[in-house]
Design a protein around this motif. Structure first.
Motif, PDB file in Angstrom:
ATOM      1  N   ALA A  48       1.336   0.118  -9.847  1.00 39.20           N
ATOM      2  CA  ALA A  48       0.354   0.356  -8.791  1.00 39.20           C
ATOM      3  C   ALA A  48      -0.615  -0.824  -8.713  1.00 39.20           C
ATOM      4  CB  ALA A  48      -0.404   1.651  -9.063  1.00 39.20           C
ATOM      5  N   TYR A  49      -1.013  -1.301  -9.873  1.00 36.36           N
ATOM      6  CA  TYR A  49      -1.938  -2.440  -9.926  1.00 36.36           C
ATOM      7  C   TYR A  49      -1.285  -3.674  -9.309  1.00 36.36           C
ATOM      8  CZ  TYR A  49      -4.837  -6.130 -11.936  1.00 36.36           C
ATOM      9  OH  TYR A  49      -5.626  -7.232 -12.123  1.00 36.36           O
ATOM     10  N   ASP A  81      -5.378  -2.409  -0.553  1.00 39.46           N
ATOM     11  CA  ASP A  81      -6.121  -2.954  -1.681  1.00 39.46           C
ATOM     12  C   ASP A  81      -6.414  -1.907  -2.737  1.00 39.46           C
ATOM     13  OD1 ASP A  81      -7.769  -1.587  -0.023  1.00 39.46           O
ATOM     14  OD2 ASP A  81      -9.368  -3.095   0.022  1.00 39.46           O
ATOM     15  N   LYS A  82      -6.085  -0.639  -2.416  1.00 41.03           N
ATOM     16  CA  LYS A  82      -6.279   0.398  -3.426  1.00 41.03           C
ATOM     17  C   LYS A  82      -5.368   1.586  -3.133  1.00 41.03           C
ATOM     18  CE  LYS A  82     -10.076   2.112  -0.751  1.00 41.03           C
ATOM     19  NZ  LYS A  82     -11.463   1.868  -0.433  1.00 41.03           N
ATOM     20  N   VAL A  83      -5.001   2.298  -4.186  1.00 42.69           N
ATOM     21  CA  VAL A  83      -4.212   3.514  -4.029  1.00 42.69           C
ATOM     22  C   VAL A  83      -4.715   4.553  -5.017  1.00 42.69           C
ATOM     23  CG1 VAL A  83      -2.039   2.469  -3.252  1.00 42.69           C
ATOM     24  CG2 VAL A  83      -2.501   2.682  -5.704  1.00 42.69           C
ATOM     25  N   MET A  84      -4.320   5.781  -4.796  1.00 42.74           N
ATOM     26  CA  MET A  84      -4.543   6.801  -5.812  1.00 42.74           C
ATOM     27  C   MET A  84      -3.230   6.967  -6.553  1.00 42.74           C
ATOM     28  SD  MET A  84      -7.567   8.948  -4.776  1.00 42.74           S
ATOM     29  CE  MET A  84      -7.183  10.416  -5.591  1.00 42.74           C
ATOM     30  N   LEU A  85      -3.345   7.186  -7.850  1.00 45.34           N
ATOM     31  CA  LEU A  85      -2.157   7.453  -8.643  1.00 45.34           C
ATOM     32  C   LEU A  85      -2.391   8.819  -9.280  1.00 45.34           C
ATOM     33  CD1 LEU A  85       0.539   6.334  -9.790  1.00 45.34           C
ATOM     34  CD2 LEU A  85      -0.765   5.547 -11.752  1.00 45.34           C
ATOM     35  N   ASP A 104     -10.924   7.766 -11.995  1.00 50.12           N
ATOM     36  CA  ASP A 104      -9.775   7.748 -12.912  1.00 50.12           C
ATOM     37  C   ASP A 104      -8.436   7.758 -12.167  1.00 50.12           C
ATOM     38  OD1 ASP A 104     -11.532   7.757 -14.914  1.00 50.12           O
ATOM     39  OD2 ASP A 104     -11.189   9.838 -15.562  1.00 50.12           O
ATOM     40  N   PHE A 105      -8.471   8.149 -10.914  1.00 51.65           N
ATOM     41  CA  PHE A 105      -7.220   8.242 -10.165  1.00 51.65           C
ATOM     42  C   PHE A 105      -7.030   7.084  -9.190  1.00 51.65           C
ATOM     43  CE2 PHE A 105      -8.438  12.533 -11.342  1.00 51.65           C
ATOM     44  CZ  PHE A 105      -7.282  12.962 -11.965  1.00 51.65           C
ATOM     45  N   VAL A 106      -8.033   6.227  -9.120  1.00 50.87           N
ATOM     46  CA  VAL A 106      -7.943   5.145  -8.136  1.00 50.87           C
ATOM     47  C   VAL A 106      -7.523   3.857  -8.834  1.00 50.87           C
ATOM     48  CG1 VAL A 106      -9.180   3.825  -6.385  1.00 50.87           C
ATOM     49  CG2 VAL A 106      -9.748   6.233  -6.764  1.00 50.87           C
ATOM     50  N   VAL A 107      -6.539   3.189  -8.267  1.00 44.55           N
ATOM     51  CA  VAL A 107      -6.126   1.891  -8.792  1.00 44.55           C
ATOM     52  C   VAL A 107      -6.441   0.855  -7.720  1.00 44.55           C
ATOM     53  CG1 VAL A 107      -4.189   0.480  -9.603  1.00 44.55           C
ATOM     54  CG2 VAL A 107      -4.246   2.946 -10.124  1.00 44.55           C
ATOM     55  N   TYR A 108      -7.227  -0.149  -8.098  1.00 50.37           N
ATOM     56  CA  TYR A 108      -7.509  -1.249  -7.177  1.00 50.37           C
ATOM     57  C   TYR A 108      -6.449  -2.308  -7.384  1.00 50.37           C
ATOM     58  CZ  TYR A 108     -11.763   1.270  -6.402  1.00 50.37           C
ATOM     59  OH  TYR A 108     -12.646   2.269  -6.069  1.00 50.37           O
ATOM     60  N   VAL A 109      -5.695  -2.550  -6.362  1.00 52.27           N
ATOM     61  CA  VAL A 109      -4.563  -3.464  -6.469  1.00 52.27           C
ATOM     62  C   VAL A 109      -5.081  -4.877  -6.729  1.00 52.27           C
ATOM     63  CG1 VAL A 109      -2.569  -4.395  -5.236  1.00 52.27           C
ATOM     64  CG2 VAL A 109      -3.231  -1.991  -4.939  1.00 52.27           C
ATOM     65  N   ARG A 110      -4.371  -5.568  -7.633  1.00 54.16           N
ATOM     66  CA  ARG A 110      -4.831  -6.914  -8.018  1.00 54.16           C
ATOM     67  C   ARG A 110      -4.864  -7.837  -6.771  1.00 54.16           C
ATOM     68  NH1 ARG A 110      -1.307  -7.879  -5.764  1.00 54.16           N
ATOM     69  NH2 ARG A 110       0.729  -8.833  -6.001  1.00 54.16           N
ATOM     70  N   PHE A 160     -14.167  18.775 -14.062  1.00 54.99           N
ATOM     71  CA  PHE A 160     -15.153  18.480 -13.018  1.00 54.99           C
ATOM     72  C   PHE A 160     -16.080  19.673 -12.772  1.00 54.99           C
ATOM     73  CE2 PHE A 160     -11.956  15.270 -12.258  1.00 54.99           C
ATOM     74  CZ  PHE A 160     -12.694  14.158 -11.874  1.00 54.99           C
ATOM     75  N   ASN A 208     -18.856   8.614  -1.833  1.00 53.82           N
ATOM     76  CA  ASN A 208     -18.828   8.883  -3.273  1.00 53.82           C
ATOM     77  C   ASN A 208     -17.473   9.337  -3.815  1.00 53.82           C
ATOM     78  OD1 ASN A 208     -18.975  11.327  -1.977  1.00 53.82           O
ATOM     79  ND2 ASN A 208     -20.823  12.046  -3.018  1.00 53.82           N
ATOM     80  N   PHE A 209     -16.523   9.541  -2.948  1.00 57.02           N
ATOM     81  CA  PHE A 209     -15.214  10.047  -3.388  1.00 57.02           C
ATOM     82  C   PHE A 209     -14.589   9.170  -4.470  1.00 57.02           C
ATOM     83  CE2 PHE A 209     -10.584  10.244  -3.122  1.00 57.02           C
ATOM     84  CZ  PHE A 209     -10.342  11.607  -3.156  1.00 57.02           C
ATOM     85  N   GLU A 210     -14.526   7.884  -4.191  1.00 61.84           N
ATOM     86  CA  GLU A 210     -13.849   6.998  -5.152  1.00 61.84           C
ATOM     87  C   GLU A 210     -14.597   6.908  -6.472  1.00 61.84           C
ATOM     88  OE1 GLU A 210     -12.664   3.150  -3.546  1.00 61.84           O
ATOM     89  OE2 GLU A 210     -12.305   4.182  -1.649  1.00 61.84           O
ATOM     90  N   LYS A 211     -15.903   7.002  -6.403  1.00 60.87           N
ATOM     91  CA  LYS A 211     -16.675   6.948  -7.657  1.00 60.87           C
ATOM     92  C   LYS A 211     -16.395   8.187  -8.492  1.00 60.87           C
ATOM     93  CE  LYS A 211     -20.401   4.330  -5.788  1.00 60.87           C
ATOM     94  NZ  LYS A 211     -21.448   4.712  -4.853  1.00 60.87           N
ATOM     95  N   ILE A 212     -16.388   9.325  -7.833  1.00 60.24           N
ATOM     96  CA  ILE A 212     -16.207  10.566  -8.577  1.00 60.24           C
ATOM     97  C   ILE A 212     -14.783  10.660  -9.153  1.00 60.24           C
ATOM     98  CG2 ILE A 212     -16.078  13.080  -8.302  1.00 60.24           C
ATOM     99  CD1 ILE A 212     -18.459  12.799  -6.340  1.00 60.24           C
ATOM    100  N   PHE A 213     -13.814  10.215  -8.388  1.00 66.18           N
ATOM    101  CA  PHE A 213     -12.424  10.339  -8.859  1.00 66.18           C
ATOM    102  C   PHE A 213     -11.858   8.991  -9.303  1.00 66.18           C
ATOM    103  CE2 PHE A 213     -13.148  13.877  -5.839  1.00 66.18           C
ATOM    104  CZ  PHE A 213     -13.055  14.901  -6.765  1.00 66.18           C
ATOM    105  N   TYR A 224     -24.089  13.405 -10.142  1.00 63.62           N
ATOM    106  CA  TYR A 224     -24.004  12.362  -9.136  1.00 63.62           C
ATOM    107  C   TYR A 224     -25.372  12.128  -8.514  1.00 63.62           C
ATOM    108  CZ  TYR A 224     -22.597   9.565  -5.212  1.00 63.62           C
ATOM    109  OH  TYR A 224     -22.500   8.542  -4.321  1.00 63.62           O
ATOM    110  N   TYR A 236      -2.886  -4.452 -17.695  1.00 61.90           N
ATOM    111  CA  TYR A 236      -3.752  -3.518 -16.980  1.00 61.90           C
ATOM    112  C   TYR A 236      -3.343  -2.074 -17.305  1.00 61.90           C
ATOM    113  CZ  TYR A 236      -5.658  -0.654 -13.221  1.00 61.90           C
ATOM    114  OH  TYR A 236      -6.292   0.350 -12.528  1.00 61.90           O
TER     115      TYR A 236
END
Ligand SMILES: Cc1ncc(C[n+]2csc(CCOP(=O)(O)OP(=O)(O)O)c2C)c(N)n1
Ligand code: SF4
Ligand SMILES: [Zn+2]
Lengths: 101, 637, 317
Positions: free
Chosen positions: B30-31, B239-243, C308-314, B280, C301-306, B285, B195
């Motif tokens: 994914a990275y 530039d980003k995805v969820m896994l 752990d599930f978000v991957v920022y592509v290199r 959660f 705030n979605f990405e901040k809260i979750f 927050y 990574y």
């Protein structure tokens, strides 16, 4: 015993999946079970395992991946299989265990 | 030749580190910008039985389905080779531990007899011995499959000579070996793998460090295999995805939807959703907290649904999650929800039945259970989701529909979707709204079941100066028991006629979705997790000259007749094929009882393993080109 | 706040058999509510199915008349989601101890602040008199064809074993005494159980008012009876005493408070250790929607809260 090496040594506790590796209770660290043994090697005889069986309640046959809980079973497996006094459970087992049924 | 897409299997004993391998590899991919989908196949067992991860990696798009044969098999033990050697494509690669070369099938106590016999028979037909080395030699000679024999012990020993290893975490290095070797063969930049390690073991610096050391060792030793199955540079533009898994997406959807009470009794494949929600419970927050979400592990599923209804009466968004056996126990509660017009969401993950069935395997055989279980007549809604992202949006939709129409909503998913890990676009939150339906501030003469409204405004238990009654018995506008026939007609009709309102008001995109080219010469009809394989099949079939469409039935109850008939009107009935992970392909029965349209061609799979592209395409072609009406798929170990 | 409604009874006609012990329970509970000045809108009676279950309709506070055996988990959901409410469960002995037995035990384990009132008539009233789980072995009540061949469960002992921190027994036709027990049960913080001996005039011709009149003794009339657990060390001896009294049946049947332990954390307190701001902030009053019909978790705030599930592509590559 089918092999020589730590697996036949009384002090060795093989890893549940990488049975060539494990824990040496004498040295208190990770060792690798195949190939050469060290100077402290102590051949495991059936009486050692019988003692463990009566003290702890079980021993383990690595060949059959089976827990042995009585002496007859132990005698059955001992001569031709790798029977050990204890197994080292990896942290992945509880981590990765799926819920089931 | 560089590959656009690679399929692979990671196999090993359950609990031996496969999960970690899958996560590290998927994170790395994914990275790196690749698309990934990974199905997890496992036994109902804690540890020791054979488990495998079936992955599809793509450089060009987010993969939607699985493929056989695979390009690569990474075998952590001999059982993986015996089980999957036949699934490897010509010219493919098998990674394995050289230490198992001499193992014979008869040496593997954990393998089921039926499979052993089948494999032995197959080997006999091929005239090869039943040990690992003979099989690999055969594959090398006859099928150009490269065997990459690695020496786990040697590397572990080298690692041990450098670091003080904890024997309890040896699997972490075995996972490392599998991942790094796979990455090398795919020709991935090892920065991605780094990574992956960091993301996986983030807080355990020493494990990351040791694995990176191992990575260097492996790179040096296996240099010759680098890029053996070179995958193309990714061209997916994001530039980003969820896994995350389907369970994760539903849990995240519930949090966004504002769930405040979730109850569950542990069961596969539902429990992971509640575990995640528990993490959660309170979200700190911006100096404030979101929540709390109370996640209750109840004494059984009956308490799960009834306590969730209790919470719902106080105005909290409430839900529960379960699979077949648990849902069966909830059914009396479902009927109470119907009678008392209680908004509640039941997330129902199907698995293989009947009874305990194949509890860790997938199935879509509970459509009728979701749509028709429970005594009496009342309005309910059954929604399904075709993929991970839909599962997220549908979770929010489920709460909105439940509250707007004051009905129980069953969100019907399955194990394939729940447990598979996938790279998914980040949901678009600007599309999400919260609809709490018709509410009331109560007051002295408040009537919870006010007949002046088709949907009586809801005041919550605890509203000041307001008392109300609820009863599972037929009741008057106040909620008190009455058996008067005229009142019965009014209340009964009000409860059930909500179905018509729902049918007319729910937006079309929640009811069904149509994919593919207009004026098709065939139409596939399905629901839920078959969407991915169906869409990929449309593409494959187009290459073979067929113009098709896929109709994804999302709202299964009340069945959207009007919209369905509109879609079906232009299609030759003999060119319509229903697909489902079941024997009966019940969607066709649901359609015929709702619309009188008879679909006779069906594709079914009930092994508990997901439909894969190749067998699916073959079956469709067969049904389109012959008189055959029913194809059963059976691929996959 | 003083309730506007004077009477805690609704004006529905009460359809129990003439002479039924349930009338006593109804009066005792409404009087208790009245004397405690509980606001009807902040009070909920959650009942099961059976003759007893109808009580929710006869009391002029919120009433949730649920399913057979399931009043307790409904009540749990209500109480957890809105801990400000006073929640009282009414159920029969069949409802609570037979079909609902698992929930009865679970509530004790949790020590959730809910009162459970058991209408204990020894029979399944509304299904015409079959044996209930509290009916003694060898007894044959009116509508049984044969004598009962199942042993009874002892509700007092079961409640003690399950962890209820207030365990009492009352007699339906001793309304004032019962009312006082109810008041204490309601004000107790934690799971409270009241076993109410309730003559069923129609189907139970063994456990009659006469039967009870001859046997009932009040615990408080025994010299020096004190059910209150003083501290953790006192718990064991108080439990033994409660069990001893609870075991009595044939010649003496005790009413009153058997056991009272304020030293055990209520479930709400256990939860508040995990959930900051609970019970003040709770499921029924916490915000879920922003002003514009948007969820409070949005694009910002979605990405901040979750995360752990978000991957920022290199970048690049
Ligand atoms: C109705 C229903 N709900 C949930 C499950 C899932 N389930 C299978 S085993 C199990 C619990 C096992 O615990 P226990 O009874 O203590 O047995 P153990 O595994 O510890 O021997 C659960 C919840 C189920 N099979 N059926
Ligand atoms: S009870 Fe189950 S999980 Fe525990 S050791 Fe035995 S098999 Fe493993
Ligand atoms: Zn053996």
């Amino acid at each position: 015993m089918s092999k020589v090496g730590c697996l036949c040594c009384l002090y060795f506790k093989p890893h549940i999946y990488v049975s060539s590796a494990g824990y040496c209770s004498l040295k208190g660290r990770c060792v690798f079970g195949d190939g050469v043994v060290c100077g402290e090697y102590r051949d495991k005889v059936i009486d050692d395992l019988k003692k463990v069986l009566s003290d702890v309640g079980w021993v383990y046959c690595v060949t059959c991946r089976k827990t042995l809980v009585d002496e007859f079973e132990l005698e059955d497996h001992f001569n031709s299989h790798d029977v050990v006094a204890d197994v080292l459970i990896d942290e992945a087992v509880s981590d990765e265990a799926p819920s089931a049924d | 030749m560089e590959l656009n897409e690679v399929s692979l299997i990671l196999g090993g004993a359950q609990g031996s580190g496969l999960e970690a391998s899958m996560l590290i590899l998927s994170r790395a991919l994914a990275y790196g910008g690749y698309g990934v989908i990974a199905d997890r196949e496992y036994y109902s067992n804690i540890t020791g039985r054979h488990s495998y991860i079936h992955m599809n990696v793509s450089a060009t798009n987010i993969p939607r389905s699985l493929r056989y044969p695979v390009n690569l098999l990474a075998a952590m033990d001999s059982e993986s080779i015996f089980t999957h050697f036949n699934d490897v494509a010509n010219g493919g690669v098998i990674i394995y531990d050289r230490g198992v070369d001499g193992k014979r099938i008869s040496d593997v106590p954990s393998m089921e007899d039926a499979l052993k016999l089948r494999v032995l028979k197959h080997l006999q037909d091929l005239n090869i011995e039943s040990d690992v080395a003979s099989i690999l030699t055969y594959l090398e000679k006859e099928r150009r499959i490269t065997r990459v024999g690695v020496d786990f012990t040697r590397w572990l020993r080298m690692l041990a000579s450098k670091f003080e290893l904890q024997p309890r975490v040896l699997s972490r290095y075995v996972s490392g070996i599998i991942v790094v070797t796979t990455a090398l063969i795919l020709g991935l930049d090892l920065e991605y793998v780094k990574y992956g390690f960091e993301a996986q073991f983030g807080n355990r610096k020493e494990i990351v460090k040791e694995n990176l050391y191992l990575m260097d060792l492996i790179k040096e030793d296996l240099n010759q295999y680098g890029g053996l199955l070179q995958i193309k540079k990714p061209t997916i533009n994001s530039d980003k995805v969820m896994l995350a898994t389907g369970n994760d997406f539903v849990a995240i959807g519930k949090i966004v939807a504002g769930v405040r009470y979730q109850s569950y009794y542990p069961i596969t494949p539902a429990a992971d959703e509640s575990f995640l929600l528990e993490k959660f419970e309170v979200i700190e927050y911006d100096g404030d907290v979101i929540g709390p979400i109370i996640v209750m592990q109840t004494e059984d599923e009956i308490a799960a649904i009834t306590s969730a209804m209790g919470a719902s009466l106080t105005g909290s968004r409430s839900s529960t999650a379960t699979s077949g056996p648990g849902f069966d126990l909830m059914v009396e509660g479902l009927s109470w929800a119907g009678m008392n017009e209680v908004p509640i969401v039941i997330t129902y993950y199907q698995r293989g039945g009947p009874s305990t069935g194949q509890p860790t395997r997938g199935s879509q055989s509970d459509l009728f259970n979701a749509a028709f279980s429970a005594h009496g007549e009342f309005a309910r809604v059954v929604l399904s989701s075709g993929d991970h992202l839909e599962a997220f949006y549908d979770t929010v939709n489920a709460f909105n529909i439940a509250e707007r129409y004051q009905v129980p909503v069953i969100h019907l998913l399955d194990k394939f979707l729940a447990n598979s890990l996938a790279t998914v676009p980040v949901p678009d939150l600007s599309k999400v709204t919260i609809d709490r339906g018709f509410t009331s501030n109560g007051g002295k003469d408040y009537k919870r079941f006010d007949l002046n409204h088709k949907i009586s405004p809801r005041a919550f238990l605890g509203t000041l100066n307001t008392v109300m009654w609820y009863s599972g018995d037929e009741h008057d506008e106040y909620g008190h028991i009455v058996e008067d026939p005229e009142n019965r007609i009014s209340m009964y009709s009000k409860r059930i006629e909500k179905l018509q309102i729902i049918e007319s008001e729910v937006p079309e995109e929640i009811k069904l979705r149509l994919y593919g080219e207009g004026s098709p010469d065939y139409l596939i009809v399905g629901w839920g997790s078959v969407k991915g394989v169906a869409l990929d099949a449309l593409d494959e079939l187009r290459k073979a000259g067929y113009r098709g469409m896929y109709l994804d039935m999302k709202m299964l109850y009340p069945f959207p007749k009007k919209e369905f008939l509109k879609v079906i009107s232009g299609v030759d009935p003999s060119r319509v094929i229903a697909v489902e992970h079941s024997y009966n392909v019940s969607i066709s029965d649901l359609i015929s009882m709702s619309t009188n349209v008879k679909i006779v061609k069906k594709v079914a799979k009930f092994t508990g393993r997901p439909m894969v592209l190749n067998e699916f395409v073959e079956a469709i072609i067969k049904l389109l080109t012959s008189k055959e009406e029913y194809k059963v798929l059976r691929y996959g170990a | 706040m003083v309730p506007e409604v004077n009477s805690y009874k609704t004006d529905l006609w009460v359809d129990w058999c003439p002479g039924c012990g349930n009338f006593g329970i109804l009066t005792a509970v409404t009087k208790a509510l009245e004397e405690l000045k509980l606001e009807p809108s902040r009070t909920v009676i959650v009942s099961g199915i059976g003759c007893s279950g109808k009580i929710a309709h006869f009391v002029n506070v919120n009433g949730v008349h649920t399913l057979h055996g399931r009043a307790i988990p409904f009540a749990m959901g209500i109480k957890l989601a809105n801990p400000d409410l006073t929640v009282i469960v009414h159920g029969g002995d069949g409802d609570l101890l037979s079909i609902g037995g698992a929930h009865f035990v679970a509530l004790g384990r949790r020590n959730l602040d809910v009162v459970v009132v058991m209408h204990d008539n020894g029979v399944y009233g509304l299904t015409k008199g079959q044996a209930s789980p509290t009916l003694q072995l060898g007894v044959k009540t009116k509508s049984l064809a044969k004598t009962n061949i199942q042993q009874p469960v002892n509700p007092i002992l079961l409640a003690l074993a399950s962890g209820y921190t207030f365990v009492a027994r009352g007699y339906a036709l001793d309304v004032n005494h019962l009312k006082e027990i109810f008041k204490k049960a309601i004000t107790h913080r934690g799971a409270a159980f009241v076993d109410v001996l309730q003559p069923c005039v129609t189907f139970n011709d063994v456990l009659t008012a006469d039967y009870y009149r001859k046997r009932i003794h009040k615990l408080e009339d025994e010299g020096g009876w004190d059910p209150l657990v003083k501290d953790i060390d006192d718990r064991r001896s108080k439990l033994f005493k409660a069990i001893e009294k609870g075991l009595e049946w044939d010649s003496k049947i005790y009413t009153g408070i058997f056991y009272l332990d304020n030293s055990v954390m209520a479930f709400e307190e256990r939860l508040s250790e995990r959930l900051s701001r609970y019970p003040l902030r709770n499921p029924s009053n916490s915000k879920i929607v922003a002003d514009n019909s948007r969820p409070i978790i949005g694009s910002d705030n979605f990405e901040k809260i979750f995360k752990d599930f978000v991957v920022y592509v290199r970048k690049g590559g």
